[in-house]
Design an enzyme around this catalytic site. Structure first.
Site, PDB file in Angstrom:
ATOM      1  N   GLU A 244       0.891  -1.179   0.000  1.00 30.32           N
ATOM      2  CA  GLU A 244       0.000   0.000   0.000  1.00 30.32           C
ATOM      3  C   GLU A 244       0.918   1.214   0.000  1.00 30.32           C
ATOM      4  OE1 GLU A 244      -3.023  -1.037  -0.231  1.00 30.32           O
ATOM      5  OE2 GLU A 244      -2.541  -3.073   0.366  1.00 30.32           O
ATOM      6  N   CYS A 278      -2.028   9.199   2.859  1.00 31.40           N
ATOM      7  CA  CYS A 278      -1.779   8.648   1.516  1.00 31.40           C
ATOM      8  C   CYS A 278      -2.872   9.067   0.543  1.00 31.40           C
ATOM      9  CB  CYS A 278      -1.662   7.133   1.585  1.00 31.40           C
ATOM     10  SG  CYS A 278      -3.064   6.349   2.388  1.00 31.40           S
TER      11      CYS A 278
END
Ligand code: NAD
Length: 509
Positions: A244, A278
């Site tokens: 990720e 993110c």
């Protein structure tokens, strides 16, 4: 095994690290770094404890996870205080992490039994109906989790929960910038009466590498550059990875959008956690007819923001001065190339790793602020003439984590969403896909490989699949073995071909 929390250690301790509060420079606590040479022993001890954990079954493990969720609820204040002193977050930002983790725990407590149940699969051909086909999920014994610093609770534990629910043991390597919160999370696991199937490896790259070398699966969250190194290292033992990684999430504002809503979403999406998310809004493309109105609403919303750590502020410090330096470089380079900062744009005097909320206009894709991940409180806004220009620019990126589209016409927004090259799109909202544990959260391009959550997949990804084919009846068993006559084998192959060709013949018509 570093099972004992070591948040407070004397300065003289050999191997202890001191962690400072980035908002004040004060000491936030101390941590005992793990010697990389100890990691094989920690992993071996987890591997041993995992057997009993797996044997408890899904329901038995769900009970332990439930007690952990209750412990987290009871210790929320303590965890948030530590989070604030370790990261310099504002109280409102810090307050989002523990509830998110409890929500994820609650979801997996509910679904783990179903996720781990063997699945009966239909036979693919009629003559295979004499067989019972089942797919079983068997946990990978030790899952290594390597975490970043931006959400020390959520990023450390949100994947660990699925792995623990599956019956794996977890070796967690928190970021060396935020190791303290993980110690408290481990203490909670122990205090919940859970077995020794969660352990910490504290440190930086060398410790990470030892975790990769000693785990059966790697769940990594961090930058794309490090993700590539993790994958390379894991490949030495063919250890599977889920990565990720970073993002440069675009927002598209169509001319029929609720401009006030879009502006508030952009400001929160860009500034939440000082932009260190993110899936933060990193760039905005606004259709010409509503551009001025959107920029004005954004500036107004930003001017109301208060920056500082703890209570009474909207967002806090960046994690350290190296992160501020990236933000400064992106803003300064953009201004030097002709962009304008309508708010902020300059690091304030005084202590702490702070950067003010900065709205940039007159930006384009020649500037790093539009192409590289900033991970700071900036909001660059670009005017576009058409929807297809907005889509083209949104896709003009090495990243593909998530995006958002604003329009009052949901069907139109959906049509735009399905032309964006990324793992998730939020319509008339930002970041909300992260809360959808039933759907996968993963990136395209350099934003990742694999995904977290995804309903039952959030547990099953930490398992190996084992197919067991058993007879329903012994009639016809061994019909293809050598001990049958060649004539019988030829008859059977003819029948199999005929049966297998039935669908292609029908479909080809
Ligand atoms: P980072 O890549 O610098 O570090 C992440 C982790 O990797 C840390 O624990 C670090 O110690 C470890 N590490 C460093 N070098 C390593 C190496 N060579 N081999 C193995 N491990 C190594 O990332 P960061 O600065 O901690 O976090 C910020 C990044 O994380 C941003 O790019 C952000 O977008 C990304 N992120 C992604 C998600 C997501 O879900 N996609 C979520 C949060 C953060």
């Amino acid at each position: 095994m570093t099972a004992t929390p070591e948040v407070e250690l004397p300065d003289s301790f050999d191997g202890a690290g001191t962690i400072h509060n980035p908002a004040t420079g004060a000491v936030a606590g101390q941590v005992r770094w793990t010697d990389p040479a100890d990691v094989p022993r920690i992993a071996a001890s987890l591997r041993e404890a995992q057997k009993e954990w797996e044997a408890r079954g899904a329901k038995g493990r769900a009970k332990v996870l439930a007690r952990y969720a209750v412990w987290l609820g009871d210790h929320r204040d303590e965890i948030e205080r530590l989070l604030i002193s370790e990261t310099g977050k504002s109280a409102v930002d810090a307050a989002q992490e523990v509830p998110l983790l409890i929500m994820i725990l609650s979801y997996y407590i509910k679904v783990v039994d179903k996720a781990m149940a063997p699945e009966q699969r239909p036979a693919s051909l009629p003559f295979l109906s004499v067989k019972k086909v089942a797919v079983h999920y068997r946990p990978r014994p030790v899952v290594g989790i390597i975490a970043p610093w931006n959400y020390p609770v959520a990023n450390a534990m949100m994947d660990a929960i699925g792995a623990l629910a599956a019956g794996c043991a977890v070796l967690l390597k928190p970021s060396e910038r935020t190791p303290l919160t993980a110690e408290v999370l481990l203490r909670g696991w122990i205090d919940s009466g859970a077995p020794d199937v969660l352990a910490l490896a504290q440190g930086a790259r060398e410790v990470s590498e030892a975790v990769i070398d000693n785990s059966d699966y790697i769940q990594f969250t961090g930058s794309s550059a490090t993700g590539a190194k993790v994958m390379e290292r894991a490949a030495r033992r063919l250890t599977p990875v889920s990565l990720e990684l970073g993002g440069k999430d675009p927002m598209i504002v169509l001319e029929d959008a609720d401009v006030e809503l879009a502006a508030n979403a952009a400001v929160w999406g860009a500034m939440f956690n000082a932009g260190q998310t993110c899936v933060s809004v990193e760039r905005v493309y606004v259709l010409e007819p509503v551009y001025d109105q959107f920029v004005a609403a954004t500036v107004k919303a930003v001017e109301n923001l208060k920056v500082g750590a703890g209570e009474g502020y909207h967002f806090g410090a960046q994690i350290d001065d190296s992160q501020v330096a990236i933000t400064e470089r992106h803003v300064n380079d953009a201004i030097a190339a002709g962009a304008k900062a309508l708010t902020g744009g300059k690091r304030p005097e005084g202590p702490g790793s702070f950067y003010p909320p900065t709205v940039l206009v007159d930006v384009d894709h020649s500037m790093a602020c539009m192409t590289e991940e900033t991970f700071g409180p900036t909001l660059p806004i670009m005017k576009v003439a058409t929807v297809s220009e907005a889509i083209r620019l949104a896709n003009d990126s090495q990243y593909g984590l998530s995006a958002s589209v604003f329009s009052k016409d949901i069907e139109r927004a959906k049509a735009v969403a399905l032309q964006l090259d990324c793992g998730a799109v939020n319509i008339n909202d930002v970041i909300s896909n992260l809360m959808c544990t039933t759907a996968p959260m993963g990136g395209w391009k350099t934003s990742g490989i694999g995904a977290r959550f995804g309903g039952l997949d959030g547990v099953r990804k930490f398992c190996k699949q084992e197919t067991v084919v058993a007879p329903r009846t012994n009639v016809g068993a061994g019909g293809n073995y050598y001990n049958n006559s060649h004539k019988a084998l030829a008859r059977m192959n003819k029948l199999m071909t005929k049966l297998a060709l039935a669908r292609p013949r029908r479909t080809a018509k």
